[in-house]
Design a protein around this motif. Structure first.
Motif, PDB file in Angstrom:
ATOM      1  N   TRP A 216       0.919  -1.302   0.095  1.00 37.82           N
ATOM      2  CA  TRP A 216      -0.043   0.073   0.034  1.00 37.82           C
ATOM      3  C   TRP A 216       0.874   1.130   0.044  1.00 37.82           C
ATOM      4  O   TRP A 216       1.812   1.375   0.795  1.00 37.82           O
ATOM      5  N   LEU A 217       0.695   2.296  -0.969  1.00 42.28           N
ATOM      6  CA  LEU A 217       1.294   3.458  -1.071  1.00 42.28           C
ATOM      7  C   LEU A 217       0.682   4.533  -0.259  1.00 42.28           C
ATOM      8  O   LEU A 217       1.132   5.510   0.339  1.00 42.28           O
ATOM      9  N   SER A 218      -0.753   4.175  -0.208  1.00 39.86           N
ATOM     10  CA  SER A 218      -1.772   5.229   0.475  1.00 39.86           C
ATOM     11  C   SER A 218      -2.906   4.372   0.898  1.00 39.86           C
ATOM     12  O   SER A 218      -2.789   3.384   0.543  1.00 39.86           O
ATOM     13  N   GLU A 219      -4.043   5.119   1.568  1.00 36.34           N
ATOM     14  CA  GLU A 219      -5.053   4.333   2.022  1.00 36.34           C
ATOM     15  C   GLU A 219      -5.839   4.075   0.755  1.00 36.34           C
ATOM     16  O   GLU A 219      -7.037   3.194   0.869  1.00 36.34           O
ATOM     17  N   ALA A 220      -5.586   4.759  -0.241  1.00 36.38           N
ATOM     18  CA  ALA A 220      -6.536   4.594  -1.504  1.00 36.38           C
ATOM     19  C   ALA A 220      -5.718   4.003  -2.645  1.00 36.38           C
ATOM     20  O   ALA A 220      -6.428   3.768  -3.907  1.00 36.38           O
ATOM     21  N   SER A 221      -4.457   3.432  -2.656  1.00 35.96           N
ATOM     22  CA  SER A 221      -3.860   3.213  -3.781  1.00 35.96           C
ATOM     23  C   SER A 221      -2.687   2.138  -3.207  1.00 35.96           C
ATOM     24  O   SER A 221      -2.160   2.318  -2.129  1.00 35.96           O
ATOM     25  N   PHE A 222      -2.219   1.230  -3.938  1.00 33.45           N
ATOM     26  CA  PHE A 222      -1.300   0.184  -3.714  1.00 33.45           C
ATOM     27  C   PHE A 222      -0.701  -0.260  -5.046  1.00 33.45           C
ATOM     28  O   PHE A 222      -0.844  -0.262  -6.027  1.00 33.45           O
ATOM     29  N   ALA A 223       0.758  -0.801  -4.687  1.00 34.67           N
ATOM     30  CA  ALA A 223       1.463  -1.204  -5.868  1.00 34.67           C
ATOM     31  C   ALA A 223       1.745  -2.798  -5.702  1.00 34.67           C
ATOM     32  O   ALA A 223       1.680  -3.246  -4.906  1.00 34.67           O
ATOM     33  N   ALA A 224       1.748  -3.489  -6.875  1.00 36.83           N
ATOM     34  CA  ALA A 224       1.822  -4.882  -7.038  1.00 36.83           C
ATOM     35  C   ALA A 224       3.116  -5.024  -8.102  1.00 36.83           C
ATOM     36  O   ALA A 224       2.918  -4.354  -8.971  1.00 36.83           O
ATOM     37  N   ALA A 225       3.833  -6.073  -7.769  1.00 38.65           N
ATOM     38  CA  ALA A 225       4.803  -6.253  -8.624  1.00 38.65           C
ATOM     39  C   ALA A 225       5.042  -7.769  -8.676  1.00 38.65           C
ATOM     40  O   ALA A 225       4.701  -8.809  -7.772  1.00 38.65           O
ATOM     41  N   GLY A 226       5.822  -8.397  -9.637  1.00 39.50           N
ATOM     42  CA  GLY A 226       5.917 -10.023  -9.895  1.00 39.50           C
ATOM     43  C   GLY A 226       6.872 -10.209 -11.048  1.00 39.50           C
ATOM     44  O   GLY A 226       7.742  -9.565 -11.385  1.00 39.50           O
ATOM     45  N   HIS A 227       6.088 -11.154 -11.880  1.00 39.76           N
ATOM     46  CA  HIS A 227       6.592 -11.778 -12.993  1.00 39.76           C
ATOM     47  C   HIS A 227       6.840 -10.868 -14.285  1.00 39.76           C
ATOM     48  O   HIS A 227       7.610 -11.248 -15.289  1.00 39.76           O
ATOM     49  N   ASP A 228       6.293  -9.577 -14.393  1.00 40.79           N
ATOM     50  CA  ASP A 228       6.524  -8.742 -15.171  1.00 40.79           C
ATOM     51  C   ASP A 228       7.619  -7.813 -14.887  1.00 40.79           C
ATOM     52  O   ASP A 228       7.818  -6.804 -15.855  1.00 40.79           O
ATOM     53  N   ASN A 229       8.248  -7.938 -14.079  1.00 38.50           N
ATOM     54  CA  ASN A 229       9.407  -7.339 -13.612  1.00 38.50           C
ATOM     55  C   ASN A 229       9.386  -5.756 -13.228  1.00 38.50           C
ATOM     56  O   ASN A 229      10.456  -5.120 -13.165  1.00 38.50           O
ATOM     57  N   CYS A 230       8.161  -5.264 -13.022  1.00 41.28           N
ATOM     58  CA  CYS A 230       8.084  -4.098 -12.759  1.00 41.28           C
ATOM     59  C   CYS A 230       6.976  -3.600 -11.807  1.00 41.28           C
ATOM     60  O   CYS A 230       5.994  -4.523 -11.872  1.00 41.28           O
ATOM     61  N   PRO A 231       6.899  -2.665 -11.064  1.00 34.34           N
ATOM     62  CA  PRO A 231       5.525  -2.296 -10.142  1.00 34.34           C
ATOM     63  C   PRO A 231       4.492  -1.717 -10.926  1.00 34.34           C
ATOM     64  O   PRO A 231       4.989  -0.788 -11.662  1.00 34.34           O
ATOM     65  N   ILE A 325       5.339  10.357 -14.696  1.00 33.49           N
ATOM     66  CA  ILE A 325       3.979   9.890 -15.415  1.00 33.49           C
ATOM     67  C   ILE A 325       2.719  10.975 -15.065  1.00 33.49           C
ATOM     68  O   ILE A 325       2.219  11.285 -14.042  1.00 33.49           O
ATOM     69  N   ALA A 326       2.329  11.217 -16.326  1.00 34.74           N
ATOM     70  CA  ALA A 326       1.337  12.223 -16.324  1.00 34.74           C
ATOM     71  C   ALA A 326      -0.046  11.520 -15.918  1.00 34.74           C
ATOM     72  O   ALA A 326      -0.555  10.488 -16.216  1.00 34.74           O
ATOM     73  N   GLY A 327      -0.701  12.286 -14.959  1.00 32.76           N
ATOM     74  CA  GLY A 327      -1.945  11.896 -14.392  1.00 32.76           C
ATOM     75  C   GLY A 327      -1.885  11.033 -13.501  1.00 32.76           C
ATOM     76  O   GLY A 327      -2.807  10.212 -13.038  1.00 32.76           O
ATOM     77  N   LEU A 328      -0.698  10.567 -12.920  1.00 34.26           N
ATOM     78  CA  LEU A 328      -0.543   9.503 -11.888  1.00 34.26           C
ATOM     79  C   LEU A 328      -1.006  10.064 -10.366  1.00 34.26           C
ATOM     80  O   LEU A 328      -0.672  11.222 -10.135  1.00 34.26           O
ATOM     81  N   LYS A 329      -1.968   9.303  -9.923  1.00 37.53           N
ATOM     82  CA  LYS A 329      -2.515   9.788  -8.469  1.00 37.53           C
ATOM     83  C   LYS A 329      -2.092   8.672  -7.507  1.00 37.53           C
ATOM     84  O   LYS A 329      -2.760   7.537  -7.620  1.00 37.53           O
ATOM     85  N   ILE A 330      -1.664   8.958  -6.499  1.00 38.75           N
ATOM     86  CA  ILE A 330      -1.354   8.039  -5.593  1.00 38.75           C
ATOM     87  C   ILE A 330      -1.945   8.438  -4.102  1.00 38.75           C
ATOM     88  O   ILE A 330      -1.834   9.773  -3.566  1.00 38.75           O
TER      89      ILE A 330
END
Length: 330
Positions: A216-231, A325-330
């Protein structure tokens, strides 16, 4: 930048499967395929890490380990279809464990502690994500009730159980407030549930390769990563989980379209063959296996790290990502 090994610990006899550091008490816990775990205490006089035995009492390999937020206990998952919650026994100067067995039916792959210190989320190979009570009478715990624990429950009580479509649960994480729970599974899905509406699971089946970890990066967003080699970033509302953006900006591809014929043949002569390999344009070039918090401001994460099977440890600055990254909301 070159690195120097200051200390090498050699207690484990098999591959080390989990490591976690308690920053406030400055202790490290490790678990391995030899069915053992050790707590390492730093000795300022000698500059070495002294191991302390943990009585896991398991007959299969340990797979995962995490300290609790208050660092007075830790949880160890294993292939023995049980979870070991360990605490220190000062009389014998070792760490002892209590087991949570039912209804776990397969190997535990991931564990996360609730911010309250008394709840545990567990993901396993039986396609389930579960929440258990981890309150220990041996430590005189007095947990507060919540939607996760409507009434005071003894150690090992199953408080919630959620199913995935058809995949092992690789990663699980409570939100900063502890009100939401997110998990990722091998069917390439991301899932979120709120403690106040546990019958409403928000699931998004993605088109990416399976994720192995979530943060979780904040209460409304999270990051996931794995076999695609990037979050990847996901935003959560009350009704759905929405894909946000890929956080790893691809490097510019170099092309040979402007090369002259002489330069092209010269390159072919030097290499002895044409370039036919696959090029990856991500920072990591193999599966990401771990995501950790590096710096926070309030409930928002400012920096986080990723580690992968390519041997890289990468630190990501959230503010820098938002500016690129344009329009990125975290």
């Amino acid at each position: 930048m070159a690195s120097t090994c200051r200390c090498c610990t050699e207690e484990h006899l098999e591959r080390v499967t989990g490591v976690d550091w308690a920053p406030n008490s400055n202790r490290i816990v490790t678990c391995a395929g030899d069915r053992n775990a050790y707590v390492w205490n730093f000795q300022p006089e000698t500059g070495e890490w002294q191991p302390c035995l943990v009585l896991l009492r398991i007959n299969r390999a340990a797979t995962y380990v995490r300290w609790s937020p208050q660092e007075d206990r830790f949880a160890v998952g294993s292939g023995a279809r049980l979870l070991s919650v360990c605490y220190f026994d000062p009389e014998n100067n070792w760490w002892v464990s209590k087991h949570i067995k039912k209804p776990i039916r397969s190997t535990i792959l991931c564990v996360d502690w609730h911010p309250s210190n008394y709840l545990l989320a567990v993901g396993s190979c039986d396609f389930k994500c579960r929440v258990f009570s981890a309150a220990l009478k041996e430590l005189s715990d007095k947990p507060e009730t919540s939607a996760w624990m409507p009434r005071l429950s003894k150690f090992g009580t199953l408080l919630a159980e959620f199913s995935t479509t058809s995949g092992w649960v690789h990663g699980v994480k409570f939100s900063p407030s502890g009100n939401k729970l997110a998990w990722v599974s091998h069917d390439s899905s991301v899932n979120v549930v709120d403690m106040n509406s546990q019958d409403k699971i928000l699931t998004l089946l993605t088109s990416f390769l399976p994720y192995t970890c979530v943060l979780w990066l904040s209460e409304a967003s999270f990051a996931a990563a794995g076999h695609d080699n990037c979050p990847d970033l996901y935003n959560v509302s009350s009704d759905e989980v929405v894909y946000g953006a890929r956080l790893d900006i691809k490097k510019e591809k170099t092309t040979d379209s402007n090369m002259s014929a002489m330069a092209r043949f010269q390159k072919l002569d030097d290499l002895g063959a044409t370039e036919t390999g696959t090029k990856l344009y991500t920072t990591h070039v193999n599966c990401i296996t771990e995501m950790r918090v590096v710096a926070t401001t309030g409930d928002k994460i400012k920096k986080f790290s990723t580690a992968g099977k390519d041997g890289k440890l990468v630190i990501w600055e959230v503010d820098a990502l938002c500016s690129k990254i344009a329009g990125l909301k975290i």
